[in-house]
Write a protein that holds these residues in place. Structure first.
Motif, mmCIF file in Angstrom:
data_model
loop_
_atom_site.group_PDB
_atom_site.id
_atom_site.type_symbol
_atom_site.label_atom_id
_atom_site.label_comp_id
_atom_site.label_asym_id
_atom_site.label_seq_id
_atom_site.Cartn_x
_atom_site.Cartn_y
_atom_site.Cartn_z
ATOM 1 N N TRP A 68 32.617 41.218 36.956
ATOM 2 C CA TRP A 68 33.337 42.453 37.316
ATOM 3 C C TRP A 68 32.325 43.564 37.565
ATOM 4 O O TRP A 68 31.428 43.789 36.747
ATOM 5 N N THR A 69 32.443 44.257 38.689
ATOM 6 C CA THR A 69 31.436 45.262 39.038
ATOM 7 C C THR A 69 31.983 46.681 39.015
ATOM 8 O O THR A 69 31.238 47.628 39.215
ATOM 9 N N ALA A 123 39.759 44.022 28.297
ATOM 10 C CA ALA A 123 38.674 44.417 29.206
ATOM 11 C C ALA A 123 37.316 44.041 28.604
ATOM 12 O O ALA A 123 36.442 43.491 29.285
ATOM 13 N N ARG A 124 37.174 44.308 27.308
ATOM 14 C CA ARG A 124 35.916 43.999 26.609
ATOM 15 C C ARG A 124 35.641 42.484 26.682
ATOM 16 O O ARG A 124 34.531 42.045 26.975
ATOM 17 N N TYR A 125 36.679 41.734 26.399
ATOM 18 C CA TYR A 125 36.546 40.270 26.416
ATOM 19 C C TYR A 125 36.125 39.777 27.801
ATOM 20 O O TYR A 125 35.215 38.952 27.938
ATOM 21 N N ILE A 126 36.756 40.305 28.823
ATOM 22 C CA ILE A 126 36.433 39.875 30.190
ATOM 23 C C ILE A 126 34.974 40.194 30.512
ATOM 24 O O ILE A 126 34.234 39.354 31.025
ATOM 25 N N ASP A 155 32.456 40.752 28.478
ATOM 26 C CA ASP A 155 31.483 40.024 27.648
ATOM 27 C C ASP A 155 31.378 38.552 28.013
ATOM 28 O O ASP A 155 30.330 37.923 27.833
ATOM 29 N N THR A 156 32.472 38.000 28.470
ATOM 30 C CA THR A 156 32.559 36.548 28.557
ATOM 31 C C THR A 156 32.419 35.999 29.963
ATOM 32 O O THR A 156 31.795 34.952 30.174
ATOM 33 N N PHE A 157 33.033 36.666 30.934
ATOM 34 C CA PHE A 157 33.123 36.069 32.267
ATOM 35 C C PHE A 157 31.940 36.498 33.133
ATOM 36 O O PHE A 157 32.061 37.411 33.948
ATOM 37 N N LYS A 158 30.812 35.811 32.909
ATOM 38 C CA LYS A 158 29.610 36.148 33.685
ATOM 39 C C LYS A 158 29.113 34.922 34.425
ATOM 40 O O LYS A 158 29.154 33.808 33.897
ATOM 41 N N GLY A 159 28.629 35.147 35.613
ATOM 42 C CA GLY A 159 28.062 34.043 36.394
ATOM 43 C C GLY A 159 29.144 33.209 37.054
ATOM 44 O O GLY A 159 30.329 33.353 36.782
ATOM 45 N N GLU A 160 28.703 32.351 37.946
ATOM 46 C CA GLU A 160 29.624 31.478 38.663
ATOM 47 C C GLU A 160 30.272 30.474 37.708
ATOM 48 O O GLU A 160 29.616 29.956 36.814
ATOM 49 N N VAL A 161 31.536 30.202 37.930
ATOM 50 C CA VAL A 161 32.177 29.124 37.188
ATOM 51 C C VAL A 161 31.654 27.803 37.738
ATOM 52 O O VAL A 161 31.554 27.625 38.942
ATOM 53 N N VAL A 162 31.272 26.936 36.831
ATOM 54 C CA VAL A 162 30.870 25.611 37.292
ATOM 55 C C VAL A 162 32.093 24.710 37.217
ATOM 56 O O VAL A 162 32.641 24.477 36.147
ATOM 57 N N CYS A 163 32.529 24.254 38.374
ATOM 58 C CA CYS A 163 33.682 23.360 38.381
ATOM 59 C C CYS A 163 33.203 21.951 38.098
ATOM 60 O O CYS A 163 32.300 21.453 38.764
#
Lengths: 718, 442
Positions: free
Chosen positions: A62-63, A94-97, A99-107
């Motif tokens: 998120w930017t 928002a904090r959780y997102i 902190d946690t959702f960084k980088g490309e998802v590896v499928c």
């Protein structure tokens, strides 16, 4: 939790297919435990467990800052029910997102589809029965062969009971009994779709077998030699388009008249051949009758191929050969025995063979395609015959032809290369072309134009012939782009040409084409590719007015594969028709009201781009005396939540934005995945490999289809 | 081989003078069991709920309590049958998906969230109706229009699966009663070819079941049930006309493949399907039926019903559109109310037909149950509470009628348990609810 409801349904039909995994080694901060729980509860079903997106936007990397994210959650999330997340809920999520959702998802590689049985859809069944009757390989005629001319006569209040066509092609008969082609009454008009041979023809309409008149709908005229005028029509079809219908196709079509209607799974655009399709008593009854009718019409002596002496060995060979065609695999020993007993049961072996054929066509082994496979490790690998069927129905919508069965027999389909080779060959058959035409009209909802209701007072030119022409236009256009044009999706949105017959040309205000449904340039930039098709414009409108909402949603859902939640209850519905306002003005309240605007800001400004077209797809410059404003904004074209804006001045520039869009291209891959697999994808990771290869390989739709039926996961089940 | 004559179907009036393909299975209703005439149950569904904005503005629920019943505007067409009717209020379908049309349609007959269970009509077909020639009859009027998705259909043969109802009364009539011109000799017993073909299909189905193992058991079971219905028709012998089953016919004037999808024809289609349903029940063909009017979030342009109070040729008013009336003062509220009253009047027509057929010491209606229902309560808010259920007919004296019953927020699955028991079935609970609903059964 309306948003959750929707995705729950996807899960229902899609079975659990795939998992997206975060990069390993990531730990979750303790203070985000509550955020994590709330996210899982309120957000994950649409945004994905890892924020990888799904029906709702991607949240990874998120930017736009924590404050913006918190505010969006507070004001608008979960969509349609923001009151479910108040207080410390928005900042925790928002904090959780962040902190946690960084980088490309590896499928991970998608989990295989579930093993099971697929009940043939109506179209599949009809095509298959035709192919079986044809006796050899699949080479049926297209649905509306080139050279079919639509005659429509509107009596406009005149008392007429019979109308027929008389002309150079049928010897100018004065009566229907004498060979005139009769038009049948269809609502207020009389209509006929008649195949004519290549050449220049002249004709007249004959009213009540008494009054000879030129066709009022056809501007092309020539002198008739008696001081009056004949109507003129030219037919010139390429050799491939003039193939007469296969023997037996009429029998098959009429046998299917009472076939019951079919349900499609919720949110699934296509004919159902997936896991939730089941049989019913009316369906079983219809199949029982169809089998009886078509086996009676079948050329059994030819299928027996025994000559005058129908001996026992020859009859058994019939069971083996025909059984393999009908069941799409060699018969099992018990089946062989049963059908031999039927074929040899009476004195008349031809009659016996006919009865065996009838029983085969009634059998569940014919009606269901098995995808059971053979156990190999933790999964099941489809048998060679199951692969052949899955490929054939995927590319052609019908049974495997002899060549594909041969390839299966040789083991060629065990390798990806072998499957690719066969898939490319199948793409060259007329069935594949017809199948992809059907894909297009189901994907775009254009097939619904046959049934949608319109206010007849507003659209006096409405007729079954016009509606049939609308569907044909969309099928022709799509198959042209894929097979004869650039093969790329961009052309679907920016093409400056289309395919119309005289009826549809008149509806569009275009010159009538020399030959029905030949390629013809749009006269101006008002229409753009399929966005200008009346089939799309009419099905995304109401009976008496356009609908910016339906048209906007059409772009979001059908063309971009972006889902928005259904509207909340307690909304006002369609604003009343106001004789002093334009549709655009009436719908302004959506963007004025904050709670409506959270969704409608992504819908209405797209739909307004179609406002130059009325509820039947006719061009208009004003509404209720006011000039049309068709400006709009294609926001967030690459994904909801991106925050992008792409203002456009007219439909052609909207088409240009879609032509340039990666999301629109990827959406075609998703839709074709759904079409060939018979299910909705479980999550974004399922179709991603196909989307990536589609793009990497240059965006050729033919190659996308080849990939879909030859990839490794295509042959594996669990 | 029986070939249905297309020519006979082109005539305006379809009739069959006891020449049904099920002729052998037509039976005197009294022959069904020792407990008197066979009981039937019919679910009559209409889309998009009822006008119930709360307070006195509501048009659906009757006033009063227990046996003191004052009918509402919507239910006025039931006046003649008020003594044979149980008016329910306070039944809830639960909170899941509340506010959603599809969510309501999925729960309506399954009593399970998301349609995750067999519906009560199918359960009854398997447990009460399986001996009938047609174990389950699902007829629709424009219910499968516009490529309807599966969530539009209220009947669930198994968890998560729906099939479309038969929307064409001509085809349904041909399936049930055959052609008016039978093939000579067709009534002399089952065609041996028909029998061999079916026997082979049963045998192939068994082979398939062996090969598939545990996979797709539900799907294969449904195929077996469907084939059994075909078999029952094929193996029928000798006709037994009854007092309530004489010369079955439906009026198909104006119904063509084109007009099957035109709103103006809807009243005729529904009338033909209602007649067909009643006669199929009267003739002992089936005991369990569902009549589905249109589909949820219906685009049905009800202002095109000529000869009804809804008719307004100059303006298109659809069912779902009217249901979002916004405010009871809005003119759409009046349209919506009139539409619902029209649907109830069509249900009342079914009741009249049942009441007109003598059976035992009374009429067919005395031995039948007709459940009027919709997928939401108030159409403007899509509420799943205080659902508009009405049960007509005495069910052979099993149901306490002529009353208002306030369920006080209990789940509607309990009603299905009560009605299954009224049908003579031994059902403990159904779907996600308990049961039975206190106060329904005598």
């Amino acid at each position: 939790m309306r948003v959750l409801v929707f995705f729950g349904l996807l899960g229902l039909v899609a079975a659990s297919q795939a998992a997206c995994n975060d990069k390993p080694g990531r730990t979750t901060a303790a203070d985000t435990t509550r955020g994590q729980a709330l996210y899982k509860d309120l957000c994950a079903s649409c945004h994905g467990a890892k924020g990888e997106g799904g029906v709702a936007p991607v949240l990874r990397d998120w930017t736009r800052g924590e404050e913006t994210l918190t505010r969006i959650i507070d004001e608008r999330m979960p969509q349609g029910a923001p009151e479910k997340c108040d207080g410390d809920c928005p900042p925790s999520i928002a904090r959780y997102i962040l902190d946690t959702f960084k980088g490309e998802v590896v499928c991970e590689s998608p989990k295989p589809l579930a093993r099971g049985l697929r009940l043939l859809s109506r179209r599949e069944l009809e095509a298959t029965v035709s192919d079986i009757l044809a006796g050899t390989t699949a080479a049926p005629a297209p649905a509306a062969p080139c050279g079919t001319v639509s005659f429509v006569y509107d009596p406009k209040g005149r008392a007429v009971t019979r109308v027929h066509v008389a002309g150079s092609f049928n010897g100018w008969p004065g009566t229907i009994a004498g060979g005139g082609y009769p038009l049948t009454r269809a609502g207020n008009v009389f209509a006929l779709a008649q195949p004519l041979p290549n050449g220049s023809h002249s004709y007249k309409l004959v009213l009540d077998e008494r009054d000879w008149i030129p066709d009022p709908d056809n501007p092309r005229r020539g002198p008739d030699g008696f001081g009056g005028e004949n109507s003129l029509v030219d037919v010139s079809c390429p050799a491939s388009g003039t193939a007469p219908p296969e023997k037996g196709d009429d029998v098959v079509a009429s046998a299917f008249v009472s076939y019951p209607k079919e349900a499609r799974p919720e949110a699934y655009h296509f004919d159902q051949h997936g896991p939730s399709r089941v049989t019913s008593a009316p369906l079983a009854e219809a199949v029982f009758r169809i089998a009886a009718t078509v086996s009676q019409a079948a050329d059994v002596p030819k299928m027996l191929a025994c000559g005058a002496n129908v001996d026992e060995a020859c009859t058994k060979s019939f069971v083996t050969r025909v059984g393999k065609r009908v069941f799409r695999r060699p018969l099992e020993a018990d089946e062989q025995k049963r059908y031999e007993a039927l074929a040899l049961g009476g004195a008349d072996r031809t009659k016996g063979a006919r009865l065996a054929l009838r029983a085969m066509l009634t059998s569940p082994a014919f009606l269901y395609r098995t995808e059971l496979g053979e156990k190999k490790g933790d999964t099941f690998v489809l048998t060679r015959w199951e692969v052949a069927s899955a490929m054939s129905y995927g590319v052609t919508g019908s049974m495997p032809d002899d060549a594909l069965m041969g390839a299966a027999e040789r083991g060629d389909l065990a390798t990806r290369e072998g499957r690719e080779r066969e898939a490319r060959r199948l793409l060259g058959t007329p069935r594949a072309r017809k199948h992809l035409g059907e894909f297009a009209e189901q994907w775009l909802g254009a097939d619904k134009v046959a049934e949608v209701e319109k206010q007849s007072a507003l659209f006096p030119d409405d007729s079954p012939a016009l509606r049939a022409a609308m569907r044909e236009e969309t099928r022709r256009f799509f198959t042209h782009v894929v097979f004869d044009g650039s093969h790329r999706t961009a052309e679907l949105f920016r093409a400056n040409y289309t395919f119309v017959d005289a009826t549809l040309a008149k509806h569009y205000g275009m010159a009538a084409p020399k030959t029905p449904f030949e390629k013809q340039a749009y006269p101006d930039r008002a229409r753009a590719g399929l966005l200008g098709h009346a089939s799309v414009l009419a099905t995304t409108a109401h009976s008496d007015q356009s609908s910016p909402i339906r048209r906007g949603l059409f772009v979001r859902r059908n063309l971009l594969c972006q889902e928005l939640p259904p509207p909340p209850p307690n909304v006002g519905g369609v604003p009343k028709i106001d004789p002093n306002a334009t549709t655009r003005e009436r719908f302004a309240q959506h963007t004025a009201n904050a709670s409506c605007a959270s969704c409608h800001r992504h819908i209405d400004p797209v739909g307004f781009g179609f406002e130059r077209f009325d509820a039947m797809g006719r061009l208009r410059d004003s509404e209720n005396g006011k000039p049309i404003d068709a400006k709009g904004d294609m926001t967030d074209v690459e994904g909801l939540g991106k925050g992008t804006s792409a203002p456009f001045a007219d439909l052609a520039s909207l088409g240009e934005t879609l032509a340039e869009s990666r999301a629109a291209e990827a959406c075609v891959a998703k839709q074709l995945y759904r079409f060939t697999r018979g299910v909705l994808e479980g999550d974004a990771c399922v179709t991603r490999p196909y989307e990536t290869r589609f793009r990497d390989r240059g965006g050729d739709v033919r190659e996308l289809l080849v990939d879909l039926v030859s990839s490794e996961d295509f042959t594996v089940r669990q | 081989m029986n070939v249905v004559s297309r020519r006979s179907l082109l005539r305006g009036l379809l009739g069959a003078a006891m020449l049904s393909p099920f002729a052998g299975l037509l039976r005197t209703a009294a022959a069904d069991g020792a407990g008197g005439p066979a009981k039937r149950i019919l679910f009559f569904y209409f889309p998009d709920g009822v006008p119930d904005p709360g307070g006195a503005a509501g048009k659906w629920f009757p006033q009063g309590s227990d046996t003191n019943v004052t009918l509402s505007e919507n239910l006025a067409p039931l006046a003649r049958f008020a003594k044979d009717t149980l008016f329910l209020r306070g039944l809830s379908m639960g909170a899941t998906d509340a506010g959603s049309h599809p969510g309501g349609a999925k729960k309506l007959l399954t009593a399970v969230d998301g349609g995750g269970g067999e519906s009560i009509d199918r359960w009854l077909a398997r447990n009460v109706g399986s001996a009938s020639p047609v174990s389950h009859l699902y007829l629709g009027a424009m219910a499968a229009q516009n490529n309807a998705s599966g969530d539009k259909f209220i009947s669930y043969p198994s968890a998560g699966t729906t099939v479309a109802p038969e929307d064409d009364p001509r085809a349904a009539f041909a399936r049930l009663f055959g052609s008016a011109t039978p093939t000579p000799g067709a009534s002399s017993g089952p065609d041996p070819d028909d029998t061999s073909v079916l026997d082979t299909a049963f045998a192939d189905l068994e082979s398939m079941r062996r090969r598939a193992g545990d996979v797709e058991k539900a799907k294969l079971d449904l195929h077996l049930e469907a084939l059994r219905d075909v078999e029952k028709r094929v193996k029928g012998l000798g006709a037994v006309p009854t007092a309530s089953c004489q010369n079955p016919r439906i009026d198909t004037a104006g119904i063509t493949s084109q007009t099957l999808n035109e709103a103006a024809t809807f009243p005729q289609i529904l009338r033909a399907q209602s007649d067909l349903m009643v006669q199929a029940m009267a003739c002992g063909l089936t005991r369990v039926g569902v009549l589905q009017c249109s589909q949820h979030t219906s685009e049905l342009i009800m202002s095109r019903f000529a000869g009804t109070p809804l008719y307004r040729p100059s303006f298109d008013m659809r069912s779902h559109q009217a249901s979002h009336y916004g405010d009871p003062g809005d003119s759409k509220f009046a349209d919506y109310t009139a539409q619902r009253t029209w649907f109830v009047a069509q249900a009342a027509y079914v009741l009249e037909q049942l009441a007109a057929r003598p059976e035992g010491s009374g009429t067919m209606l005395d031995h039948s149950l007709v459940v009027i229902c919709s997928e939401v309560s108030d159409g403007n808010t899509h509420s799943h509470d205080n659902m508009p259920f009405v049960v007509c007919g005495k069910g052979g004296g099993a149901v306490r009628t002529g009353r208002i019953l306030d369920a006080g927020g209990r789940r509607h699955g309990e009603l299905w348990v009560s009605l299954a028991r009224a049908m003579g079935a031994n059902l403990g609970s159904f779907g996600s609810g308990g049961g039975p609903l206190p106060g329904v059964l005598v």
